[in-house]
Each structure stands twice: as C-alpha cells, then as structure tokens.
Design an enzyme around this catalytic site. Structure first.
Site, PDB file in Angstrom:
ATOM      1  N   GLY A  13       0.799  -1.230   0.000  1.00  0.00           N
ATOM      2  CA  GLY A  13       0.000   0.000   0.000  1.00  0.00           C
ATOM      3  C   GLY A  13       0.825   1.269   0.000  1.00  0.00           C
ATOM      4  CG  HIS A 110       1.869  -2.689 -15.130  1.00  0.00           C
ATOM      5  ND1 HIS A 110       1.633  -3.894 -14.502  1.00  0.00           N
ATOM      6  CD2 HIS A 110       2.856  -2.910 -16.028  1.00  0.00           C
ATOM      7  CE1 HIS A 110       2.441  -4.808 -15.013  1.00  0.00           C
ATOM      8  NE2 HIS A 110       3.193  -4.237 -15.944  1.00  0.00           N
TER       9      HIS A 110
HETATM   10  C1  GRF Z   1       3.306  -1.381  -7.445  1.00  0.00           C
HETATM   11  O1  GRF Z   1       4.538  -1.664  -8.023  1.00  0.00           O
HETATM   12  C2  GRF Z   1       2.235  -1.221  -8.499  1.00  0.00           C
HETATM   13  O2  GRF Z   1       2.724  -0.677  -9.687  1.00  0.00           O
HETATM   14  C3  GRF Z   1       1.802  -2.644  -8.729  1.00  0.00           C
HETATM   15  O3  GRF Z   1       1.826  -3.241  -7.470  1.00  0.00           O
HETATM   16  C4  GRF Z   1       2.760  -2.545  -6.639  1.00  0.00           C
HETATM   17  C5  GRF Z   1       2.022  -2.101  -5.431  1.00  0.00           C
HETATM   18  O4  GRF Z   1       2.858  -1.517  -4.491  1.00  0.00           O
HETATM   19  N1  GRF Z   1       0.518  -2.689  -9.382  1.00  0.00           N
HETATM   20  P1  GRF Z   1       2.239  -0.842  -3.206  1.00  0.00           P
HETATM   21  O5  GRF Z   1       1.321  -1.883  -2.558  1.00  0.00           O
HETATM   22  O6  GRF Z   1       1.488   0.376  -3.633  1.00  0.00           O
HETATM   23  O7  GRF Z   1       3.418  -0.536  -2.336  1.00  0.00           O
END
Ligand code: GRF
Length: 223
Positions: A13, A110
């Site tokens: 998160g 992404h």
């Molecule tokens: C990020 O790298 C995002 O691009 C991908 O999942 C990851 C989530 O990271 N979809 P976080 O939970 O926001 O730290």
C-alpha cells in the site's frame, strides 16, 4: 472538484500512502471513502486505519465465482459513495460485472512501460529482458489485464547491475508521483478519452529533453 475514491489493495500500500499523503497536503483534491483489501495481512489496511479511513477485507477465496467476489466489492464501493476506483497493487483481475457500474472510472498503476511487460513481476521481467528504459504507467482499466488507455507514463533508467528490487525501488519512487498526479487531473476534470487516446487538457508538452536515451548519447551523436 473533490472526487471520492475507493482504493483496492493487496499488499504494502505504498501507493495508497502516497495518495493519502497528497490528500493530507492539499495537493490532491480527493477523499478516500473506503480501502478494500482481499488479504487480511495487507499493510495497506493498517495504513488506511492509521489515517482514519474505513477499511474492509473481502477474501476472494470465500466466493465460489469471480463474479460473486466482484459484486461484493461493487456493493461496498457503492454504499461508500465511491465515484472513482483506484487499484493500488490489487492482485485480482476484475470482471465486467465490476467494471460496468464504474465504466471509465477505474484506474490502475503498473510498474512497467506498457504495453511492455504486462502481468506479474514486471520489475523482474524488465531486468531479465535487459531493458535500458524501465518505468511505470497509470491507465484506465478494461477487461484485459494491464491494457486500458494510458494516462501517464514515467521512464527510469535500468542498469546492467540492477536486480528487480533495486529497479523496483527506482520505479516505485516515480509511481508515488505519477499516481497522485493522474488522480489530480481526474479531479480537475481535465482528462478526456477518445478511443485509446487520453488527452490531458492544458498540460504542457514534455520539455525536459527532445529525447532521452540510456546510456546517454556521446558526441557527436548527441547533437
Ligand atoms: C506497485 O509496483 C504497483 O505498480 C503494482 O503493485 C505494486 C504495489 O505496491 N501494481 P504498493 O502496494 O502500492 O506498495
């Protein structure tokens, strides 16, 4: 205009945190009505609770069909008055049952320059492929994975001695900038969609450089 967000997370998160921080600083004109996780251990849930945001955990394993899980999410989001759904590390593909009620109002981030390296472990995919420019993408969500129209992308260099966590950290730093930026454009009503083309009204053209290569060009090729 203030937009009401529902944020879906599965893990750390950190993107949620960045969005909450920008809201708190007044740089993102939004409120988060609810944070939903499909995993009770998601650190994102704790981050939201710490900020006083309502949370729900909905375990997809407890639903016989994908669609049943999606319907439950839709109910929670609608009951909370959510206008825009923000996927922030949410590790489930959403079906049309979810997307229809929020048509054109679901966004995702992404960690690659789509359409390169869709799917899981995009950071490792980029390292394994040996890309020189890696990055991240904020896009609208449609029925296909990591596929919808692109709002903003950021490129970062990838180096031969990177591993996926080092490259991932470099990418994540940019994720934390471009996601709140994209949401602020949405809040300002500046995003227009025509087929796959996203227009951001009033945005400048990229001025930092005519091009960007990694490694940098050397004379005379840089002229
Ligand atoms: C990020 O790298 C995002 O691009 C991908 O999942 C990851 C989530 O990271 N979809 P976080 O939970 O926001 O730290």
């Amino acid at each position: 205009m203030t937009i009401t967000l529902g944020v879906l997370v599965s893990g750390s998160g950190s993107n949620l945190q960045s969005i909450m921080d920008h809201i708190a600083q007044g740089t993102l004109d939004a409120t988060i009505a609810v944070v939903i996780a499909n995993n009770p251990d998601a650190l994102g849930l704790q981050r939201a609770q710490k900020a006083g945001i309502p949370t729900q955990c909905v375990m997809h394993q407890e639903f016989p069909k994908r669609e049943d899980f999606d319907i439950q999410l839709v109910h929670i989001l609608q009951d909370a008055g959510v206008e825009w759904v923000v996927l922030a590390g949410f590790m489930r593909i959403l079906t049309p049952v979810f997307l229809a009620p929020f048509a054109g109002r679901v966004v995702n981030i992404h960690p690659a320059l789509l359409p390169a390296c869709p799917g899981i472990e995009a950071q490792a995919q980029q390292v394994d492929y040996g890309v020189r420019l890696a990055g991240c993408t904020v896009h609208f969500v449609d029925e296909k994975m990591d596929h919808g129209p692109i709002i903003i992308q950021a490129a970062v260099p990838a180096y031969a001695d990177d591993d996926s966590s080092r490259l991932g950290a470099r990418i994540l730093e940019l994720e934390h900038r471009i996601y709140p930026q994209a949401l602020q454009w949405i809040a300002e009503g500046r995003i227009q969609l025509q087929d796959r083309q996203v227009q951001v009204q009033g945005v400048a053209r990229s001025t930092s450089s005519r091009w960007w290569t990694n490694p940098p060009l050397e004379a005379p090729f840089d002229q």
